[in-house]
Design an enzyme around this catalytic site. Sequence first.
Site, PDB file in Angstrom:
ATOM      1  N   GLU A  97       0.827  -1.195   0.000  1.00 48.78           N
ATOM      2  CA  GLU A  97       0.000   0.000   0.000  1.00 48.78           C
ATOM      3  C   GLU A  97       0.864   1.250   0.000  1.00 48.78           C
ATOM      4  OE1 GLU A  97      -4.178  -1.486   1.941  1.00 48.78           O
ATOM      5  OE2 GLU A  97      -2.762  -0.493   3.286  1.00 48.78           O
ATOM      6  N   CYS A 110       3.420   8.577   1.215  1.00 50.06           N
ATOM      7  CA  CYS A 110       3.966   7.597   2.154  1.00 50.06           C
ATOM      8  C   CYS A 110       4.278   6.320   1.382  1.00 50.06           C
ATOM      9  CB  CYS A 110       2.946   7.336   3.268  1.00 50.06           C
ATOM     10  SG  CYS A 110       3.535   6.210   4.545  1.00 50.06           S
ATOM     11  N   CYS A 117       6.606  -6.609   7.207  1.00 42.79           N
ATOM     12  CA  CYS A 117       7.685  -6.094   8.055  1.00 42.79           C
ATOM     13  C   CYS A 117       8.065  -7.170   9.054  1.00 42.79           C
ATOM     14  CB  CYS A 117       7.241  -4.822   8.781  1.00 42.79           C
ATOM     15  SG  CYS A 117       8.567  -4.031   9.743  1.00 42.79           S
ATOM     16  N   CYS A 121       6.475  -4.569  15.589  1.00 41.61           N
ATOM     17  CA  CYS A 121       6.067  -3.522  16.525  1.00 41.61           C
ATOM     18  C   CYS A 121       4.604  -3.753  16.898  1.00 41.61           C
ATOM     19  CB  CYS A 121       6.260  -2.147  15.902  1.00 41.61           C
ATOM     20  SG  CYS A 121       8.001  -1.762  15.567  1.00 41.61           S
ATOM     21  N   CYS A 124       1.358  -1.712  15.403  1.00 44.11           N
ATOM     22  CA  CYS A 124       1.320  -1.460  13.961  1.00 44.11           C
ATOM     23  C   CYS A 124       0.599  -2.592  13.238  1.00 44.11           C
ATOM     24  CB  CYS A 124       2.747  -1.328  13.421  1.00 44.11           C
ATOM     25  SG  CYS A 124       2.826  -0.976  11.653  1.00 44.11           S
ATOM     26  N   GLY A 170       7.117  -1.783   6.195  1.00 43.53           N
ATOM     27  CA  GLY A 170       8.506  -2.221   6.260  1.00 43.53           C
ATOM     28  C   GLY A 170       9.435  -1.276   6.999  1.00 43.53           C
ATOM     29  N   GLU A 171      10.628  -1.776   7.279  1.00 43.25           N
ATOM     30  CA  GLU A 171      11.712  -1.010   7.896  1.00 43.25           C
ATOM     31  C   GLU A 171      12.705  -0.626   6.796  1.00 43.25           C
ATOM     32  OE1 GLU A 171      14.530   0.913   9.358  1.00 43.25           O
ATOM     33  OE2 GLU A 171      13.030   0.412  10.876  1.00 43.25           O
ATOM     34  N   SER A 202      12.074   6.958   7.828  1.00 44.27           N
ATOM     35  CA  SER A 202      11.685   6.649   9.208  1.00 44.27           C
ATOM     36  C   SER A 202      12.192   5.265   9.582  1.00 44.27           C
ATOM     37  CB  SER A 202      10.156   6.704   9.353  1.00 44.27           C
ATOM     38  OG  SER A 202       9.766   6.325  10.647  1.00 44.27           O
ATOM     39  N   SER A 224      11.201   6.192  15.109  1.00 44.24           N
ATOM     40  CA  SER A 224      10.011   5.700  15.809  1.00 44.24           C
ATOM     41  C   SER A 224      10.397   5.351  17.243  1.00 44.24           C
ATOM     42  CB  SER A 224       9.451   4.463  15.092  1.00 44.24           C
ATOM     43  OG  SER A 224       8.993   4.801  13.796  1.00 44.24           O
ATOM     44  N   ASN A 309      -3.834   4.843  15.785  1.00 39.68           N
ATOM     45  CA  ASN A 309      -4.895   4.504  14.836  1.00 39.68           C
ATOM     46  C   ASN A 309      -5.250   3.033  14.985  1.00 39.68           C
ATOM     47  OD1 ASN A 309      -5.153   7.082  13.389  1.00 39.68           O
ATOM     48  ND2 ASN A 309      -3.028   6.676  12.799  1.00 39.68           N
ATOM     49  N   CYS A 352      -1.528   6.414   9.721  1.00 43.87           N
ATOM     50  CA  CYS A 352      -0.266   5.880  10.238  1.00 43.87           C
ATOM     51  C   CYS A 352      -0.514   4.618  11.055  1.00 43.87           C
ATOM     52  CB  CYS A 352       0.408   6.943  11.105  1.00 43.87           C
ATOM     53  SG  CYS A 352       2.002   6.430  11.760  1.00 43.87           S
TER      54      CYS A 352
END
Length: 382
Positions: A97, A110, A117, A121, A124, A170-171, A202, A224, A309, A352
Amino acid sequence: MSTAAAKQNLLDLDREGLECFFADTLGEKRYRAHQVMKWIHHHYVTDFSEMTDLGKALRAKLEEHAEIIVPKVQFEKPSTDGTHKWLLGMDGGNAIETVFIPADGRGTLCVSSQVGCALNCQFCSTATQGFNRNLSTAEIIGQVWVAAKHLGNLPHQRRKLTNVVMMGMGEPLANFDNVVRAMSVMRDDLGFGLANKRVTLSTAGMVPMIDRLGEESDVSLAVSLHAPFDELRSELVPLNKKYPIAELMAACQRYVKRKPRASITFEYTMMKGVNDQPEHARALAKLMRQFGNAVQMKDAAKVNLIPFNPFPGTRFERSSDDEIHAFQKLLQVSGVLTTVRRTRGDDIDAACGQLKGQVMDRTRRQAEFRKQLAAQDISDAA
């Protein structure tokens, strides 16, 4: 029986790589790469026959040795607030996405860097999907290409796409080479011509790669953070067990010292009763003071508070507006420049932390999350 050599996807190459391809593979002058970059990224042309300032012989060479493959749009959806989300198909049934967010005379895209990922986390939605693979440079810059074309982002007009943030699925620092190459095209005048400060990466805190980023690229950095204490951050961001807060903050200070004009944004997702108490704010302000006094701090570091969110199955809740603003005030009184991110695109799950896509999970993350949801449903029913 011999097979034909695979064609080079030109979206995988930055200016230097494209120049080498023209010189070494095609035996052409390096400046031809500049012409082709303009056709691809300024005019959104992917058919070599339409590149009319190239000779027929060169176009024939390109047809034989190269291709321009952009991600396929499987689905797109606009939000009531102007946010726009694309689901882009990858290979093997995967999809990612990408989200465009217009606001106050600027447009921010974005961009995702991985299919899923691996960092897990806890707050997320992407983490619940597990992980499949890194995206190629072509798949990363292809997201910008698709969005810019959709927006009519032509170089002779006022640009609608003004900023890119590597904050999607992803990172980014776990896919370092492909991400840095894609960011080079974003900032190249022959690419999308974005200023260095308008491209932001990020990271959850991959300390060695933050140092490498400072050496090899010149973009804005966002970290983050989400908690000021190691025990809590390790629960929310498991990578903290490997690179605890002290090591992360030291790397951030090195990044700022290496780039005097750089500013780091510390992202802090506000979760009710988890990390939104006054003691958290005071501890966070203490961390920020490592960047100097109040005046120096405002130049080198700032905090962006992000209302959590929600997504299906999460155990977290969003802090109230009053709690967020009280937290912000405590930071501001301590001299920390603090902003609150406006939630955009949550009606289409584009805010986010909500991005999911379609991930053919190579881990057991999806199965484990579904198992947890089933157990929760049984408990609720009881």
